[in-house]
Write a protein that holds these residues in place. Structure first.
Motif, PDB file in Angstrom:
ATOM      1  N   LEU A 195       0.754  -1.388  -0.133  1.00  0.00           N
ATOM      2  CA  LEU A 195      -0.154  -0.268   0.016  1.00  0.00           C
ATOM      3  C   LEU A 195       1.019   1.072   0.035  1.00  0.00           C
ATOM      4  N   ASN A 196       1.813   1.225   0.821  1.00  0.00           N
ATOM      5  CA  ASN A 196       2.927   2.288   0.683  1.00  0.00           C
ATOM      6  C   ASN A 196       3.398   2.523  -0.644  1.00  0.00           C
TER       7      ASN A 196
ATOM      8  N   ASP B  41       0.988   4.039  -3.038  1.00  0.00           N
ATOM      9  CA  ASP B  41       1.052   5.707  -2.558  1.00  0.00           C
ATOM     10  C   ASP B  41       2.031   6.378  -3.318  1.00  0.00           C
ATOM     11  N   GLN B  42       3.347   5.875  -3.152  1.00  0.00           N
ATOM     12  CA  GLN B  42       4.378   6.658  -3.543  1.00  0.00           C
ATOM     13  C   GLN B  42       4.665   6.500  -5.116  1.00  0.00           C
TER      14      GLN B  42
ATOM     15  N   LEU C 178       2.235   5.875  -7.403  1.00  0.00           N
ATOM     16  CA  LEU C 178       0.671   5.721  -7.989  1.00  0.00           C
ATOM     17  C   LEU C 178       0.633   6.278  -9.807  1.00  0.00           C
TER      18      LEU C 178
ATOM     19  N   LYS D 166      -7.417   4.314  -6.020  1.00  0.00           N
ATOM     20  CA  LYS D 166      -6.500   5.132  -5.296  1.00  0.00           C
ATOM     21  C   LYS D 166      -6.229   6.548  -6.411  1.00  0.00           C
TER      22      LYS D 166
ATOM     23  N   HIS E 153      -7.318  10.142  -6.288  1.00  0.00           N
ATOM     24  CA  HIS E 153      -6.221  11.234  -6.533  1.00  0.00           C
ATOM     25  C   HIS E 153      -6.733  12.533  -7.514  1.00  0.00           C
TER      26      HIS E 153
END
Length: 159
Positions: free
Chosen positions: A59-60, A63-64, A66, A105, A109
């Motif tokens: 998940l991290n 996010d980084q 995307l 996600k 965004h």
């Protein structure tokens, strides 16, 4: 036991009074209480925690990165798992497949960018990792209930 309840009462009173430093005997007793509680937990609980850490690491990473292409194989490699096992575990813990999660996600965004910037839909689609503006529009409409241009108009009209 009675000693443990007494310790908890003392610590609770101290915390409610704003004290953050305890007498050495209370600190040691608290340490023993926590350690005995941890020993009472089943060992399988820690295995679940480790597995949770793998999904959290993915998940991290999502996010980084995307904006970049993110495949199930790449995510599985990141957490040292086979792709099928990773995908199954990810869905078990998040309720979504890795690719559905990534699309969600990206749309989240994009919705923020539609609200907070005046970038074109093409620019936003690229910034959110969609290579094709038309595909982005279809995915956005499926998730948000309408195309990005309509979403932006509604936001402007509601302000």
């Amino acid at each position: 036991s009675g000693n443990q309840k007494e310790l908890i009462d003392i610590l609770t009173r101290n915390l409610m009074q704003g004290r953050k430093i305890f007498a050495l005997k209370h600190s040691l007793a608290l340490y023993n209480l926590v350690m005995s509680a941890m020993k009472a937990l089943p060992e399988t609980l820690w295995e679940e925690y480790i597995v949770g850490a793998k999904v959290q690491k993915a998940l991290n990473h999502i996010d980084q990165k995307l904006k970049q292409k993110l495949s199930n194989n790449d995510l599985a490699l990141l957490v040292h798992m086979a792709p099928n096992s990773f995908a199954r575990l990810f869905k078990q813990q998040t309720g979504l497949t890795p690719q559905d999660f990534i699309r969600k996600k990206r749309v989240e965004h994009a919705s923020k960018l539609l609200y907070h910037t005046d970038q074109s839909i093409k620019q936003i689609s690229e910034e959110c990792g969609f290579n094709d503006r038309y595909y982005f529009t279809r995915v956005f409409a499926r998730v948000m209930g309408g195309p990005p241009a309509s979403y932006r108009k509604k936001l402007i009209l509601s302000v």
